[in-house]
Every structure is written in C-alpha cells, then in structure tokens.
Design a protein around this motif. Sequence first.
Motif, PDB file in Angstrom:
ATOM      1  N   GLN A  28       0.829  -1.202   0.000  1.00  0.00           N
ATOM      2  CA  GLN A  28       0.000   0.000   0.000  1.00  0.00           C
ATOM      3  C   GLN A  28       0.866   1.255   0.000  1.00  0.00           C
ATOM      4  OE1 GLN A  28      -2.100  -0.850   3.664  1.00  0.00           O
ATOM      5  NE2 GLN A  28      -3.919  -1.470   2.515  1.00  0.00           N
ATOM      6  N   SER A  29       0.435   2.235  -0.766  1.00  0.00           N
ATOM      7  CA  SER A  29       1.113   3.518  -0.816  1.00  0.00           C
ATOM      8  C   SER A  29       0.681   4.353   0.389  1.00  0.00           C
ATOM      9  CB  SER A  29       0.744   4.229  -2.118  1.00  0.00           C
ATOM     10  OG  SER A  29       1.359   5.486  -2.171  1.00  0.00           O
ATOM     11  N   VAL A  30       1.647   4.886   1.116  1.00  0.00           N
ATOM     12  CA  VAL A  30       1.374   5.763   2.254  1.00  0.00           C
ATOM     13  C   VAL A  30       2.286   6.977   2.144  1.00  0.00           C
ATOM     14  CG1 VAL A  30       0.542   3.980   3.842  1.00  0.00           C
ATOM     15  CG2 VAL A  30       2.969   4.416   3.699  1.00  0.00           C
ATOM     16  N   VAL A  36       7.082  12.264  -1.471  1.00  0.00           N
ATOM     17  CA  VAL A  36       7.191  11.005  -2.204  1.00  0.00           C
ATOM     18  C   VAL A  36       6.559   9.906  -1.361  1.00  0.00           C
ATOM     19  CG1 VAL A  36       8.801   9.335  -3.198  1.00  0.00           C
ATOM     20  CG2 VAL A  36       9.336  11.784  -3.271  1.00  0.00           C
ATOM     21  N   PRO A  37       5.627   9.152  -1.931  1.00  0.00           N
ATOM     22  CA  PRO A  37       4.986   8.109  -1.124  1.00  0.00           C
ATOM     23  C   PRO A  37       5.938   6.971  -0.780  1.00  0.00           C
ATOM     24  CG  PRO A  37       4.246   7.972  -3.396  1.00  0.00           C
ATOM     25  CD  PRO A  37       5.109   9.193  -3.291  1.00  0.00           C
ATOM     26  N   SER A  38       5.660   6.347   0.328  1.00  0.00           N
ATOM     27  CA  SER A  38       6.358   5.145   0.757  1.00  0.00           C
ATOM     28  C   SER A  38       5.358   4.006   0.613  1.00  0.00           C
ATOM     29  CB  SER A  38       6.794   5.328   2.206  1.00  0.00           C
ATOM     30  OG  SER A  38       7.515   4.212   2.642  1.00  0.00           O
ATOM     31  N   HIS A  39       5.786   2.793   0.906  1.00  0.00           N
ATOM     32  CA  HIS A  39       4.882   1.650   0.814  1.00  0.00           C
ATOM     33  C   HIS A  39       4.992   0.805   2.061  1.00  0.00           C
ATOM     34  CE1 HIS A  39       5.186   2.858  -3.385  1.00  0.00           C
ATOM     35  NE2 HIS A  39       3.972   2.355  -3.496  1.00  0.00           N
ATOM     36  N   ARG A  40       3.898   0.100   2.355  1.00  0.00           N
ATOM     37  CA  ARG A  40       3.894  -0.807   3.482  1.00  0.00           C
ATOM     38  C   ARG A  40       3.190  -2.087   3.061  1.00  0.00           C
ATOM     39  NH1 ARG A  40       0.596   1.575   8.264  1.00  0.00           N
ATOM     40  NH2 ARG A  40       1.159  -0.418   9.132  1.00  0.00           N
TER      41      ARG A  40
END
Length: 161
Positions: A28-30, A36-40
């Motif tokens: 998921q993009s957070v 800049v989005p991160s992911h989890r």
Amino acid sequence: MPLGQGVSVVDLAYLAGFFDGEGSVMLQSVRFGRAVPSHRLAIVVDNTAEHALLRFACAFGGSVIRIRPSRANQRGHFRWTASDRRAEAVLRALLPHLHVKRDQADVALLFRATVCRRGSCRPPQDVLNRRSELVARIHQLNARGVGAALRCLSVPAVSVS
C-alpha cells in the motif's frame, strides 16, 4: 514467542488454504506527510464467517473488524488484517503451504527485506528503485487473477472413468 509458533501444521495448512482463496497481499502507498509516497506491506482476509477470521487472529494476532454493507442488497462481512512485521511473519509461517498466493508472498518478503528494521532511515536510490519494481510486480500478480497463479500439486493426476 514467534507468530504462528504453537499452531499445528494442519492448522497452518488450513489457514494457508483459506488465505489462498480469500486473502490479499498488498503493498500500500502511504505518504506520512512526505512528498514522495512510501509503501507498506498489508495482508487482508475478507469473509462473512467471523469465526474463520478469528482463527487467523488467534494464530497470528492482527485485528478482525466488521465491514458494513455499502448497498442494501449486500451482506456485511468481516476483515482480518495484519501489516508490516506481523504480515511478514504470517507470510513466512504460511509460505510452505501457499499455492495461489505464493508468488505474491515471495514478492512481499523481498520487499520487506529492503525495509529498515530500526527507526527510520533514508535508503539509497537503488533500494528505492528495487522497491518500485516490487510494487509494480505485486500489482501485476494481483491483476492476473487466480487462473494464472495456480500451481500443480506434486501428486499424479487421477483419471476419472
């Protein structure tokens, strides 16, 4: 005690089969206030049978919530969710028994290997590029559908007469 420890092999196989049929593996993009989005990593299992999802919660933790129907002709259902470290541990425990979601689990574990384990860190650009590739790959795998992800079992076919 590690997640899933004390859970029988039979129960792990059952949970893996249930996850193969009803689960999802997502990166998921957070944003967390970043440009800049991160992911989890998140894994989810949806079903109308709450007791089935409580088996996941008992074995691995995580949470079970009720999802109310969005339309009058829909049934409500329940959702079990785990994310990040917990999701990684669940996938590692289920991995030997997964068939349909095995490729997604492999990609998710590769993604988790790029995540800093302590506090926040700024990963180098090559790691960020690798994460982007893994996010694209999981989206591709999830879009393919069940038919393309099925694997043959290592048992001979039985002819039906």
